[in-house]
Enzyme design. Structure first.
Site, PDB file in Angstrom:
ATOM      1  N   SER A  50     -13.101  -3.888 -22.326  1.00 46.94           N
ATOM      2  CA  SER A  50     -11.956  -3.236 -22.959  1.00 46.94           C
ATOM      3  C   SER A  50     -12.380  -2.588 -24.278  1.00 46.94           C
ATOM      4  O   SER A  50     -13.263  -1.742 -24.299  1.00 46.94           O
ATOM      5  CB  SER A  50     -10.823  -4.248 -23.152  1.00 46.94           C
ATOM      6  OG  SER A  50      -9.642  -3.596 -23.564  1.00 46.94           O
ATOM      7  N   ASP A 189     -11.086   4.069 -25.991  1.00 51.75           N
ATOM      8  CA  ASP A 189     -11.843   2.819 -26.107  1.00 51.75           C
ATOM      9  C   ASP A 189     -12.677   2.636 -24.848  1.00 51.75           C
ATOM     10  O   ASP A 189     -12.702   3.500 -23.970  1.00 51.75           O
ATOM     11  CB  ASP A 189     -10.916   1.625 -26.358  1.00 51.75           C
ATOM     12  CG  ASP A 189     -10.026   1.301 -25.169  1.00 51.75           C
ATOM     13  OD1 ASP A 189      -9.823   2.193 -24.321  1.00 51.75           O
ATOM     14  OD2 ASP A 189      -9.517   0.168 -25.083  1.00 51.75           O
ATOM     15  N   ASP A 191     -12.570   0.982 -22.073  1.00 53.39           N
ATOM     16  CA  ASP A 191     -12.041   1.074 -20.709  1.00 53.39           C
ATOM     17  C   ASP A 191     -11.017   2.191 -20.554  1.00 53.39           C
ATOM     18  O   ASP A 191     -10.379   2.309 -19.516  1.00 53.39           O
ATOM     19  CB  ASP A 191     -11.474  -0.273 -20.241  1.00 53.39           C
ATOM     20  CG  ASP A 191     -10.190  -0.663 -20.954  1.00 53.39           C
ATOM     21  OD1 ASP A 191      -9.981  -0.220 -22.094  1.00 53.39           O
ATOM     22  OD2 ASP A 191      -9.400  -1.436 -20.370  1.00 53.39           O
ATOM     23  N   ASP A 193      -8.059   3.001 -21.962  1.00 51.46           N
ATOM     24  CA  ASP A 193      -6.597   2.910 -21.997  1.00 51.46           C
ATOM     25  C   ASP A 193      -6.010   3.033 -23.400  1.00 51.46           C
ATOM     26  O   ASP A 193      -4.794   2.989 -23.573  1.00 51.46           O
ATOM     27  CB  ASP A 193      -6.100   1.625 -21.317  1.00 51.46           C
ATOM     28  CG  ASP A 193      -6.577   0.350 -22.004  1.00 51.46           C
ATOM     29  OD1 ASP A 193      -7.307   0.442 -23.015  1.00 51.46           O
ATOM     30  OD2 ASP A 193      -6.223  -0.746 -21.512  1.00 51.46           O
TER      31      ASP A 193
END
Length: 393
Positions: A50, A189, A191, A193
């Site tokens: 993430s 970022d 990942d 999102d």
């Protein structure tokens, strides 16, 4: 680097349980949400750090409709982790196949969320992919819509995800945008999102600001029923949304809680100041690329810059102090803390607010105060932090 190892383990586990597996390879988290829904699958699983360092690799789940799972469902899954593992008979084990065009499918989906009568020709866009899953996708999306694209954070090696780049380090896209003479900067970022943007002068625009730009455009096109923020959304942002004649409510911190409140009300727009933005008229989950396209569409439609789009948005000064607490400390029942909070709220009246919130990952109590007077905000925050420390002793 652990991603492929975890992928192999998950593939083996699902197959052993009799579940067929579709492998998409490196792709942003919202891309998996899209493919889960588009391919009519039962669930989606993402292996990702993430917005964290590579060693914090973890797993995210999506339902068949491409939405994050509610807390109750996640708790039920966790409760079964320690139960004995069973396997399907050899004739019933699952099969695995890889989607070779997963990235291409997701790129076309992202482009489909941008108005067909608009393009990005004439714009030079700087993109920070955070050395993450969007490295081979985000630049192509903006380029194929007509923009000249320059990018950083596009060389992942398994160890450098979010390392001094990406939406959690907005200074990286600011510096790059200025150096490249770009019209606008877009930072995701690891990942994909979260979204942070900068303008050609280096001003940084967080999630609250970007939601406001989208909300104003949508409200002009067709009356916007409401916007959901979080407990951390700036009070100035709330006042600006309400000034548009649009209702505003707050959810707990976390995009899944924003989603819950949106679905309760039948609303479509909300998010966090950290850059998680949900445009449910475009996607079932937060998507940095899709959100950026909605902001760019708003700027194209009104023929204005980010600065012009946000000129009526005035943020309140905010002070956040993290106080380390002991495990099990019941700060919510402490009389001294409750009285101090009540006193602070009375002092701020309707010109500010107070928020005490325990961290979900660290033994910290976050003391946040915001209001119109910066000096008063700082003094009140320090006073509250002192009361919390005294209560601990």
């Amino acid at each position: 680097m652990s991603g492929y190892m975890l992928e192999a383990a998950l593939e083996a586990g699902f197959a052993a349980a009799g579940v067929d597996v579709v492998l998409a390879g490196p792709i942003p988290t919202p891309g998996v949400a899209y493919l889960t829904r588009a391919l009519r699958l039962d669930a989606g699983v993402v292996i990702s750090a993430s917005h964290n360092p590579y060693f914090d690799n973890g797993i995210k789940f999506f339902s068949a409709r491409g939405a994050k799972l509610p807390d109750a469902v996640e708790a039920a899954i966790e409760a079964r982790i320690d139960e004995p593992i069973g396997c399907a008979d050899s004739a019933a084990i699952g099969r695995a196949r890889r989607i070779d065009d997963a990235a291409g499918r997701y790129i076309e989906f992202c482009k489909s969320t941008f108005p067909t009568d608009l393009d990005l020709r004439g714009l030079k866009i700087a993109v920070d992919c955070a050395h993450g899953a969007a490295y081979h996708i985000a630049p192509r999306v903006f380029h194929e819509l007509g923009a000249e694209v320059v990018a950083i954070g596009k060389e992942p090696n398994g160890l450098n995800i979010n390392d001094q780049v990406g939406a959690t380090v907005p200074e990286s896209i600011r510096t790059f945008t200025l150096a490249q003479g770009a019209d606008i900067g877009i930072s995701l970022d690891g990942d994909g999102d979260r979204l942070v943007m900068v303008d050609r002068h280096g001003a940084i625009y967080d999630g609250d600001m970007l939601i406001y730009v989208i909300a104003r455009m949508q409200n002009e096109q067709s009356r916007l029923p409401g916007v959901v923020g979080t407990l951390m959304s700036n009070l100035g942002f709330q006042r600006a949304i309400e000034a548009l004649g649009v209702p505003f409510i707050r959810a707990k911190v976390g995009d899944r809680y924003v989603l819950e409140r949106l679905e309760e009300r039948g609303w479509k727009l909300g998010g966090e100041n950290s850059g998680h933005i949900l445009c449910l008229d475009r996607h079932t989950t937060g998507d940095g690329i899709v959100s950026a396209l909605q902001v760019l569409a708003a700027l194209r439609i009104r023929n204005e810059t980010l600065a012009q789009a946000c000129q009526d948005l005035s943020f309140y000064p905010q002070k956040l102090i993290n106080v380390r607490i002991k495990e099990g400390f019941d700060w919510q029942s402490d009389r001294a803390i409750s009285e101090a909070v009540a006193s602070a709220e009375s002092e701020l009246a309707d010109k500010g607010r107070v928020l005490l919130r325990a961290s979900g990952t660290e033994p910290l109590l976050r003391v946040m105060v915001e209001g119109q007077d910066e000096a008063k905000v700082g003094n009140i925050a320090q006073r509250l932090a002192t009361v919390v420390r005294s209560a601990l002793e």
